[in-house]
Design a protein around this motif. Structure first.
Motif, PDB file in Angstrom:
ATOM      1  N   GLY A  12     -40.769  -5.237  -2.418  1.00 43.67           N
ATOM      2  CA  GLY A  12     -41.730  -6.182  -1.861  1.00 43.67           C
ATOM      3  C   GLY A  12     -42.432  -5.654  -0.622  1.00 43.67           C
ATOM      4  O   GLY A  12     -43.671  -5.604  -0.565  1.00 43.67           O
ATOM      5  N   PRO A  13     -41.685  -5.238   0.407  1.00 43.30           N
ATOM      6  CA  PRO A  13     -42.338  -4.676   1.592  1.00 43.30           C
ATOM      7  C   PRO A  13     -43.207  -3.458   1.286  1.00 43.30           C
ATOM      8  O   PRO A  13     -44.267  -3.277   1.898  1.00 43.30           O
ATOM      9  N   LEU A  14     -42.777  -2.638   0.327  1.00 44.28           N
ATOM     10  CA  LEU A  14     -43.578  -1.459  -0.015  1.00 44.28           C
ATOM     11  C   LEU A  14     -44.907  -1.871  -0.642  1.00 44.28           C
ATOM     12  O   LEU A  14     -45.959  -1.266  -0.371  1.00 44.28           O
ATOM     13  N   ARG A  15     -44.872  -2.910  -1.479  1.00 47.19           N
ATOM     14  CA  ARG A  15     -46.121  -3.401  -2.071  1.00 47.19           C
ATOM     15  C   ARG A  15     -47.063  -3.940  -0.982  1.00 47.19           C
ATOM     16  O   ARG A  15     -48.270  -3.674  -1.013  1.00 47.19           O
ATOM     17  N   VAL A  16     -46.516  -4.692  -0.059  1.00 47.75           N
ATOM     18  CA  VAL A  16     -47.348  -5.251   1.007  1.00 47.75           C
ATOM     19  C   VAL A  16     -47.940  -4.119   1.858  1.00 47.75           C
ATOM     20  O   VAL A  16     -49.115  -4.167   2.237  1.00 47.75           O
ATOM     21  N   LEU A  17     -47.150  -3.111   2.110  1.00 47.77           N
ATOM     22  CA  LEU A  17     -47.647  -1.978   2.894  1.00 47.77           C
ATOM     23  C   LEU A  17     -48.792  -1.254   2.176  1.00 47.77           C
ATOM     24  O   LEU A  17     -49.759  -0.815   2.815  1.00 47.77           O
ATOM     25  N   GLN A  18     -48.702  -1.135   0.868  1.00 49.75           N
ATOM     26  CA  GLN A  18     -49.788  -0.482   0.135  1.00 49.75           C
ATOM     27  C   GLN A  18     -51.081  -1.269   0.237  1.00 49.75           C
ATOM     28  O   GLN A  18     -52.178  -0.698   0.129  1.00 49.75           O
ATOM     29  N   ALA A  19     -50.989  -2.575   0.473  1.00 55.42           N
ATOM     30  CA  ALA A  19     -52.182  -3.399   0.627  1.00 55.42           C
ATOM     31  C   ALA A  19     -52.705  -3.410   2.061  1.00 55.42           C
ATOM     32  O   ALA A  19     -53.909  -3.545   2.285  1.00 55.42           O
ATOM     33  N   VAL A  20     -51.791  -3.275   3.041  1.00 53.22           N
ATOM     34  CA  VAL A  20     -52.178  -3.403   4.449  1.00 53.22           C
ATOM     35  C   VAL A  20     -52.498  -2.059   5.108  1.00 53.22           C
ATOM     36  O   VAL A  20     -53.375  -1.976   5.974  1.00 53.22           O
ATOM     37  N   LEU A  21     -51.800  -1.010   4.710  1.00 48.89           N
ATOM     38  CA  LEU A  21     -52.014   0.278   5.378  1.00 48.89           C
ATOM     39  C   LEU A  21     -53.454   0.797   5.306  1.00 48.89           C
ATOM     40  O   LEU A  21     -53.926   1.421   6.261  1.00 48.89           O
ATOM     41  N   PRO A  22     -54.200   0.571   4.213  1.00 53.96           N
ATOM     42  CA  PRO A  22     -55.587   1.063   4.214  1.00 53.96           C
ATOM     43  C   PRO A  22     -56.420   0.531   5.379  1.00 53.96           C
ATOM     44  O   PRO A  22     -57.202   1.296   5.974  1.00 53.96           O
ATOM     45  N   ILE A  23     -56.280  -0.741   5.730  1.00 59.02           N
ATOM     46  CA  ILE A  23     -57.054  -1.279   6.848  1.00 59.02           C
ATOM     47  C   ILE A  23     -56.547  -0.700   8.166  1.00 59.02           C
ATOM     48  O   ILE A  23     -57.330  -0.408   9.083  1.00 59.02           O
ATOM     49  N   MET A  24     -55.243  -0.503   8.276  1.00 55.76           N
ATOM     50  CA  MET A  24     -54.701   0.097   9.504  1.00 55.76           C
ATOM     51  C   MET A  24     -55.140   1.548   9.639  1.00 55.76           C
ATOM     52  O   MET A  24     -55.443   2.020  10.746  1.00 55.76           O
ATOM     53  N   ARG A  25     -55.181   2.265   8.523  1.00 47.88           N
ATOM     54  CA  ARG A  25     -55.667   3.656   8.577  1.00 47.88           C
ATOM     55  C   ARG A  25     -57.136   3.694   8.969  1.00 47.88           C
ATOM     56  O   ARG A  25     -57.577   4.546   9.745  1.00 47.88           O
ATOM     57  N   GLN A  26     -57.903   2.770   8.441  1.00 47.78           N
ATOM     58  CA  GLN A  26     -59.333   2.715   8.741  1.00 47.78           C
ATOM     59  C   GLN A  26     -59.582   2.460  10.231  1.00 47.78           C
ATOM     60  O   GLN A  26     -60.448   3.087  10.840  1.00 47.78           O
TER      61      GLN A  26
END
Length: 267
Positions: free
Chosen positions: A104-118
């Motif tokens: 679950g946390p890994l799935r959420v991270l895959q959705a949130v990390l792109p905006i944080m990387r940006q």
């Protein structure tokens, strides 16, 4: 500008305590629930999210980004409890625990990390457990799921450091929440070789939760971490004995530590 916080599992327990505390401290906070309509009086906005469903995660994250343009802090808190003898715990329930507590946390991270990387900035705090530092009898699956998340966080932290995205673990001990109500308990089997040990341990676990501290302690530690310039990797929040048990595992011979745990659980 107010920092935007997304906390999974923000409708009850530790998650709710964290969400309310951060909101009162001036953060813009969004919690999640699989069924937000069940909480019409929630003091914190709840968005629909099931951490086992990638589409629901994507929709929830997109909804927050559309409103706030950013997610500055992610707190992966959603989780499920599970107890039972390792041999007798149904594999489907093992999978469900891992799907929620680890994947679950890994799935959420895959959705949130792109905006944080940006935006080249972000804070991620994964809520693990003191139980994740050791294989506890009749809580082995829960220990394994939280231990796996703790180890994964260490890898994320190194991989994302150059992106100015900071990862930390927070491992709570026993706190007074309603976790027991939603926990899966493997059914007792008549004549099972594990019945006596399981029954005694289950009562001990529930007593610890009933006598646990106020989850506001976890919320205060979370706020402290997200406001640090350079947060550390692992943080533990709980009683002295719970935190000291981790120290003892590091310094005691393995068999002696095992005997200590067995004595504690009456095994």
């Amino acid at each position: 500008m107010k920092k935007v916080v997304l906390i999974t599992g923000g409708s009850s327990g530790i998650g709710k305590a964290i969400a309310i505390y951060l909101q009162q401290a001036g953060y813009t906070v969004y919690g999640t629930s699989r069924n937000p309509d069940r909480y019409p009086d929630s003091p914190v906005p709840l968005v629909a999210m099931d951490v086992q469903d990638e589409a629901s995660i994507s929709t929830a994250v997109s909804t927050i980004i559309e409103k706030e343009k950013t997610i500055d802090i992610l707190i992966n808190n959603a989780g499920v409890g599970i107890t039972g003898p390792m041999e007798e715990t149904p594999i489907e329930e093992v999978k469900n625990a891992m799907e929620t507590n680890f994947y679950g946390p890994l799935r959420v991270l895959q959705a949130v990390l792109p905006i944080m990387r940006q935006q080249r900035s972000g804070r991620v705090i994964n809520i693990t457990s003191i139980a994740g530092y050791m294989g506890l009898p009749y809580r082995g699956i829960y220990s394994a799921s939280k231990g796996a998340l703790g180890i994964a966080t260490e890898a994320y932290r190194m991989e994302c450091a150059h992106l100015n995205i900071h990862f930390s673990n927070v491992a709570p001990g026993d706190f007074a929440t309603n976790i027991a109500a939603g926990r899966f308990h493997s059914p007792f089997k008549e004549g099972s070789d594990y019945a006596a040990g399981y029954s005694h341990t289950l009562k001990l676990i529930d007593d610890h939760v009933d006598d646990g501290s106020d989850p506001i302690e976890v919320a205060k530690k979370i706020k402290e971490i997200i406001e640090m310039k350079n947060p550390g990797i692992h943080y533990k929040v709980g009683s002295f004995l719970q935190k000291f048990s981790i120290v003892l595992k590091k310094i005691l011979p393995e068999k002696r530590y095992e005997r200590m745990l067995k004595k504690h659980y009456g095994l």
